[in-house]
Design a protein around this motif. Sequence first.
Motif, short mmCIF file in Angstrom:
data_model
loop_
_atom_site.label_atom_id
_atom_site.label_comp_id
_atom_site.label_asym_id
_atom_site.label_seq_id
_atom_site.Cartn_x
_atom_site.Cartn_y
_atom_site.Cartn_z
N MET A 158 0.80 -1.23 0.00
CA MET A 158 0.00 0.00 0.00
C MET A 158 0.83 1.29 0.00
SD MET A 158 -2.76 1.22 2.86
CE MET A 158 -3.54 -0.40 2.86
N PRO A 159 1.90 1.44 0.80
CA PRO A 159 2.55 2.75 0.91
C PRO A 159 3.38 3.15 -0.31
CG PRO A 159 3.07 1.31 2.78
CD PRO A 159 2.48 0.47 1.71
N LEU A 160 3.71 2.25 -1.20
CA LEU A 160 4.74 2.51 -2.20
C LEU A 160 4.35 3.60 -3.19
CD1 LEU A 160 5.86 -1.18 -2.78
CD2 LEU A 160 6.94 0.56 -1.36
N VAL A 161 3.15 3.55 -3.72
CA VAL A 161 2.72 4.58 -4.66
C VAL A 161 2.55 5.92 -3.95
CG1 VAL A 161 0.90 5.28 -6.26
CG2 VAL A 161 1.63 2.90 -6.19
N VAL A 162 1.99 5.89 -2.75
CA VAL A 162 1.78 7.13 -2.01
C VAL A 162 3.10 7.81 -1.72
CG1 VAL A 162 0.86 8.13 0.12
CG2 VAL A 162 -0.34 6.24 -0.98
N ARG A 163 4.08 7.07 -1.24
CA ARG A 163 5.36 7.67 -0.88
C ARG A 163 6.16 8.12 -2.09
NH1 ARG A 163 3.44 9.49 3.15
NH2 ARG A 163 3.01 8.10 4.91
N ALA A 164 5.85 7.60 -3.26
CA ALA A 164 6.50 8.09 -4.48
C ALA A 164 5.85 9.38 -4.99
CB ALA A 164 6.44 7.01 -5.56
N LEU A 165 4.56 9.56 -4.72
CA LEU A 165 3.84 10.71 -5.27
C LEU A 165 3.85 11.94 -4.36
CD1 LEU A 165 0.66 9.06 -6.86
CD2 LEU A 165 2.73 9.86 -8.00
N VAL A 166 3.77 11.74 -3.06
CA VAL A 166 3.61 12.87 -2.14
C VAL A 166 4.72 13.91 -2.28
CG1 VAL A 166 3.67 13.52 0.30
CG2 VAL A 166 2.15 11.70 -0.47
N PRO A 167 6.02 13.53 -2.29
CA PRO A 167 7.06 14.56 -2.44
C PRO A 167 6.95 15.34 -3.75
CG PRO A 167 8.01 12.50 -1.71
CD PRO A 167 6.62 12.19 -2.13
N VAL A 168 6.58 14.66 -4.83
CA VAL A 168 6.48 15.33 -6.13
C VAL A 168 5.30 16.29 -6.15
CG1 VAL A 168 6.19 14.96 -8.61
CG2 VAL A 168 7.55 13.35 -7.26
N LEU A 169 4.16 15.88 -5.57
CA LEU A 169 3.00 16.77 -5.51
C LEU A 169 3.29 17.99 -4.64
CD1 LEU A 169 0.11 14.16 -5.21
CD2 LEU A 169 0.48 15.76 -7.09
#
Length: 260
Positions: free
Chosen positions: A142-153
């Motif tokens: 579960m966390p992998l996509v979220v943790r990849a997107l949050v810094p970029v957003l």
Amino acid sequence: MARYGLRTLAVVYLLFLLVLPVILIIWRTFAGGLAPFAEALTSPSALHAFQVTVVVAGWAVVANTVFGIGVSLLLTRHSFPGKRLLNAFIDLPMAVSPVVVGLALILVYGRFAPVGGLLESWGFQVIFSTPGMVIATVFVSMPLVVRALVPVLEELGDEQEQAAHTLGASRLQSFLRITLPGIRWALGYGVVLCLARSLGEYGAVAVVSGRLVDQTQTLTLFVEERFQNFDQPAAFAAATALALVAVLTLLLTKLLRPKD
């Protein structure tokens, strides 16, 4: 001297922990040539394990991609009570043992559990079937996509989205034309990581699947079952296939990893 010593220590550490075991597996796989390797991977049990693995990993990636985009936008574009708690819960699968996850799912969705019993009365079995394996895989990755997107957003900000809204663009239009192009590489990186985690998952899937041969057996479970039954050619062939997938995934992550 200290710098060279640290380099040597790192190389030796990786050599004995990672490189030598992988090389040994590959050598044992192809010691008899390509024919045993091809025969082992084309057996009915191996093909079924491949099929189950692809189905489980595919659904897990789709679910976590949709969930990851939605939660990432929620965390970076909105403020609400409990935001920090939600942010902490996202990382929970990284701290909890997959075996504990599998046991918890059995307690919730098992045949004699309230939720699981209700679903089975409706003819929908979760535990010891593909849905339970998908749920377990979704949880651990579960966390992998979220943790990849949050810094970029967070780096992109929302100024362009707000400007698009003032010009009459809907939220969907601003997402498709502004947000999505800005996060596409980070999204691809997170999806590849999620896929790799889903393909290699063992602990939670082993608990909820029941390890039923030719029914709920993924490729990782196939490796264990074949090795325990002294079918080493099949076990090594499947392990090599997983290793090759891991190498390809590593190359993709290097290509898709954001520069900053």
